[in-house]
Design a protein around this motif. Structure first.
Motif, mmCIF file in Angstrom:
data_model
loop_
_atom_site.group_PDB
_atom_site.id
_atom_site.type_symbol
_atom_site.label_atom_id
_atom_site.label_comp_id
_atom_site.label_asym_id
_atom_site.label_seq_id
_atom_site.Cartn_x
_atom_site.Cartn_y
_atom_site.Cartn_z
ATOM 1 N N TYR A 16 26.145 -12.360 47.004
ATOM 2 C CA TYR A 16 27.499 -12.774 47.337
ATOM 3 C C TYR A 16 27.615 -14.293 47.207
ATOM 4 O O TYR A 16 26.634 -14.991 46.927
ATOM 5 N N SER A 17 28.805 -14.795 47.424
ATOM 6 C CA SER A 17 28.996 -16.243 47.465
ATOM 7 C C SER A 17 28.227 -16.813 48.659
ATOM 8 O O SER A 17 27.943 -16.096 49.628
ATOM 9 N N GLN A 31 29.146 -18.647 51.090
ATOM 10 C CA GLN A 31 29.866 -18.504 52.357
ATOM 11 C C GLN A 31 29.715 -17.106 52.929
ATOM 12 O O GLN A 31 29.493 -16.934 54.143
#
Length: 445
Positions: free
Chosen positions: A13-14, A16
């Protein structure tokens, strides 16, 4: 990458999202290492400096173990999104051994037990075919009930004490649960996946408004906490004294089997042979993490069932998320103000969050049992008897206290006893003699 549960295990995922999802895993389960160290400290009379050192070591080893399970280098770890935590029963056994002998002998017992994982794996994996969906479903139900009982005590306190059922704690638990459910119902996307973490934050904020959180001691200690190996001196290896932990190692392997198969079910891996092939890797990961635990002064560090419930609730299946969680655990171990900050979250808030997660684990057990024909005479009696044996020490704590210590150790573990009972009865009903069509589904996962 295909958007399937199996493919999502390796999804990145990203940054963040990785940080948020990883932190969610850690905060939901942070009570376990903190409670384990504080229990040891109180029972064995450790001073504040040693307690801080052991808390740092526990977070550090849990983080390293989580990385091992997430990446599985050289077959040590399952390459699955597991989080490692100190087991409740091993902590109690560590304390008992230390009280009966001394701390170096207790540490030696942990190291011997960790080595036993590696010695027994080649033999244990031959019996994995006797743990089908029926057995694992029963185990998950018992795990959920057992953990829910622990969470309930975090909320209500210990029966017979002055603060048992304190209304402030009950209110905090209610606020946390209601907030979690509302977030899960009303939010969308990533925020919805973080409902458990957000519910915990709301509970902590409510506690702060009620004056139940004090930050006065958070920054009082040193910034860096570097745990030292063998804090109790050179370990002493005594096989007789280590026997309780050595026996628990066998029980732990049964639990690791159930958790690995259950996690694979959540991940969409339906190949039974593939599921069972990962069990020895999980056990070896438990063994190496526990070996580090023995070196740094804590007890066995094992895979937890809690994060399986989190994965089921959030549908975030990536092992890289738990790896980030492992990095957070290491960071908490090295930076003492962070671990101190986590420790101020009221037990009632963490207990309420855990109660939701553990109930989700129970629904997973029910889902696995749906694949079994419970109208079958054989299946009905296997499930009923296994649940009866497994529930007895959970709902009636101390029922076996009059028995010899080694027998009490085995019988008092309701999860293990229920799973073993189910496995034995499944073997007697299904693998011995002729198989009937009605009982055949007991083989399916």
């Amino acid at each position: 990458m295909k958007d399937t549960p199996t493919a999502q295990v390796d999804e990145l995922y990203s940054p963040q999202r990785m940080i948020a999802f990883g932190l969610q895993h850690v905060l939901v389960m942070a009570a376990s290492p903190i409670a384990a160290v504080f229990l040891m400290s109180k029972a064995l009379g450790f001073d504040a400096a040693l307690t801080t050192q052991l808390l740092s070591a526990t977070f550090l080893v849990c983080g390293i173990g989580t990385l091992l399970q997430s990446f599985g280098p050289a077959g040590i770890g399952a390459k699955l999104p597991f989080v490692m935590l100190p087991g409740g029963a091993p902590i109690i056994l560590f304390i008992l051994i230390a009280q009966q002998t001394d701390l170096p002998t207790a540490s030696g017992a942990v190291i011997l037990s960790a080595l036993l994982y590696f010695l027994i794996v080649p033999i244990f994996k031959r019996f994995l075919r006797y743990f089908p969906a029926l057995v694992i479903g029963i185990m998950l139900l018992l795990v959920a009930i057992n953990l829910a009982q622990i969470s309930g005590k975090l909320i209500a306190g210990t029966p017979g004490t002055a603060n048992f059922g304190d209304t402030d704690n009950l209110l905090l638990a209610l606020i946390t649960i209601v907030a979690t459910v509302l977030f899960a119902r009303l939010l969308k996307g990533m925020c919805r996946q973080l409902a458990i973490l957000l519910g915990l934050v709301v509970g902590a904020l409510a506690a702060a408004l009620m004056g139940d959180i004090s930050l006065s001691g958070v920054g009082s200690g040193p910034l860096l906490a570097l745990p030292s190996p063998f804090p109790f001196g050179p370990p002493n290896f005594d096989l007789i004294a280590a026997l309780p932990l050595l026996l628990f190692t066998l029980i732990s392997m049964v639990e690791a089997t159930g958790q690995t198969i259950a996690l694979n079910e959540v991940l969409g891996k339906e190949d039974e042979a593939e599921q069972q092939a990962q069990v020895p890797n999980t056990i070896r990961g438990d063994g190496l993490a526990s070996l580090l635990g023995g070196i740094f002064g804590t007890s066995l560090i094992i895979t937890s069932g809690e994060n399986i419930g989190i994965i089921r609730a959030t549908q975030v299946r990536s092992r890289y998320v738990t790896a980030v969680g492992g990095l957070f655990l290491i960071l908490f171990g090295l930076l003492s103000p962070l671990s101190a900050l986590i420790s101020v979250i009221p037990a009632a808030v963490i207990g309420a969050t855990g109660l939701v997660v553990f109930a989700i684990v129970g629904t997973m057990g029910i889902d696995m049992l749906r694949k079994v024909d419970l109208r079958s005479h054989s299946a009905m009696y296997v499930v009923a008897t296994a649940l009866a044996i497994g529930l007895l020490p959970i709902v009636v704590p101390g029922i076996y206290d009059q028995l010899p210590s080694q027998l009490r150790l085995l019988l008092s573990n309701g999860v293990a006893m229920g799973a073993l009972t189910a496995a034995v009865l499944n073997y007697l009903f299904i693998h011995v003699g002729q198989r009937s069509p009605k009982t055949a589904p007991l083989h399916h996962s």
